[in-house]
Scaffold this motif. Structure first.
Motif, PDB file in Angstrom:
ATOM      1  N   ARG A 136      84.804 -30.023 183.857  1.00 42.60           N
ATOM      2  CA  ARG A 136      83.828 -28.884 184.083  1.00 42.60           C
ATOM      3  C   ARG A 136      84.242 -27.538 184.456  1.00 42.60           C
ATOM      4  N   ASP A 137      83.791 -26.742 183.855  1.00 43.60           N
ATOM      5  CA  ASP A 137      83.857 -25.015 184.032  1.00 43.60           C
ATOM      6  C   ASP A 137      83.076 -24.907 185.498  1.00 43.60           C
ATOM      7  N   PRO A 138      84.047 -24.132 186.272  1.00 41.88           N
ATOM      8  CA  PRO A 138      83.360 -23.793 187.578  1.00 41.88           C
ATOM      9  C   PRO A 138      82.403 -22.901 187.592  1.00 41.88           C
ATOM     10  N   VAL A 139      82.272 -22.063 186.314  1.00 37.93           N
ATOM     11  CA  VAL A 139      81.239 -20.877 186.374  1.00 37.93           C
ATOM     12  C   VAL A 139      80.153 -21.427 185.173  1.00 37.93           C
ATOM     13  N   THR A 140      79.042 -21.098 185.745  1.00 35.97           N
ATOM     14  CA  THR A 140      77.728 -21.451 185.074  1.00 35.97           C
ATOM     15  C   THR A 140      77.095 -20.341 184.533  1.00 35.97           C
TER      16      THR A 140
END
Length: 191
Positions: free
Chosen positions: A115-119
């Motif tokens: 998962r990317d920590p940035v959305t």
């Protein structure tokens, strides 16, 4: 698939035995699965939902098949087939975290193994076809198309719940990686 045909979720192991189960459930989430549907407007329980009937017409058919990677070794895959979409057109498609809803956004972000920590995720380190499941396709003169994504790893602690069809092929550049335009349709898949 003909318009009006009922949507079905069938474990592939059952198909190989020559029987079709009575209901749309399966025993374990790691089993192969096949989802067949006909696009229609949203209503609770609808398997295949169109949000843009011009580009994904009501009555168009869809099939999604998932074969998980084997125990210890081997690769798996997710396949997408469509019939009756706009002819000669490119579509983006991805596996998404949530089930389909009344709006395309209800399906949540792309499923990512890491998962990317940035959305929203637009960093090519995370938004790429090795970390996500991309199923971009182009339709032929009859509006039929297919794609397949190979999976080196299976779904572990969390499972995605849909495939979303987008208006454009998926972008790959920094700041736009993973983007594919508006969400045109969604298919509920219990991966």
């Amino acid at each position: 698939m003909r318009a009006g045909m009922m949507a079905m979720v069938i474990p592939l192991a059952v198909l190989s035995q020559g029987a079709v189960p009575a209901g749309p459930s399966r025993e374990r989430p790691s089993e192969p699965v096949l989802v067949l549907g006909t696009f229609a407007g949203y209503k609770p329980g609808q398997v295949a939902v169109t949000y843009d009937p011009k580009l994904v017409p009501a009555g168009a058919a869809v099939a999604v098949a998932h074969v998980p990677p084997g125990e210890g070794a081997g690769t798996g895959s997710v396949q997408l087939r469509v019939q009756g979409l706009q002819p000669g057109r490119k579509y983006g498609a991805h596996v998404h975290t949530n089930a389909c809803g009344a709006k395309g956004e209800d399906a949540g972000p792309h499923y990512q193994h890491m998962r990317d920590p940035v959305t929203p995720s637009v960093d090519p380190k995370y938004a790429n076809p090795r970390n996500e499941i991309w199923l971009d396709l182009a339709t032929d003169a009859q509006g039929n198309g297919a794609s397949r994504a190979v999976m080196e790893q299976g779904f572990r602690d969390r499972h995605p719940h849909s495939v979303v069809i987008h208006a454009e092929h998926t972008h790959t550049g920094p700041g736009h990686a993973g983007q594919a335009g508006p969400r045109l349709a969604c298919v509920n898949v219990d991966f």
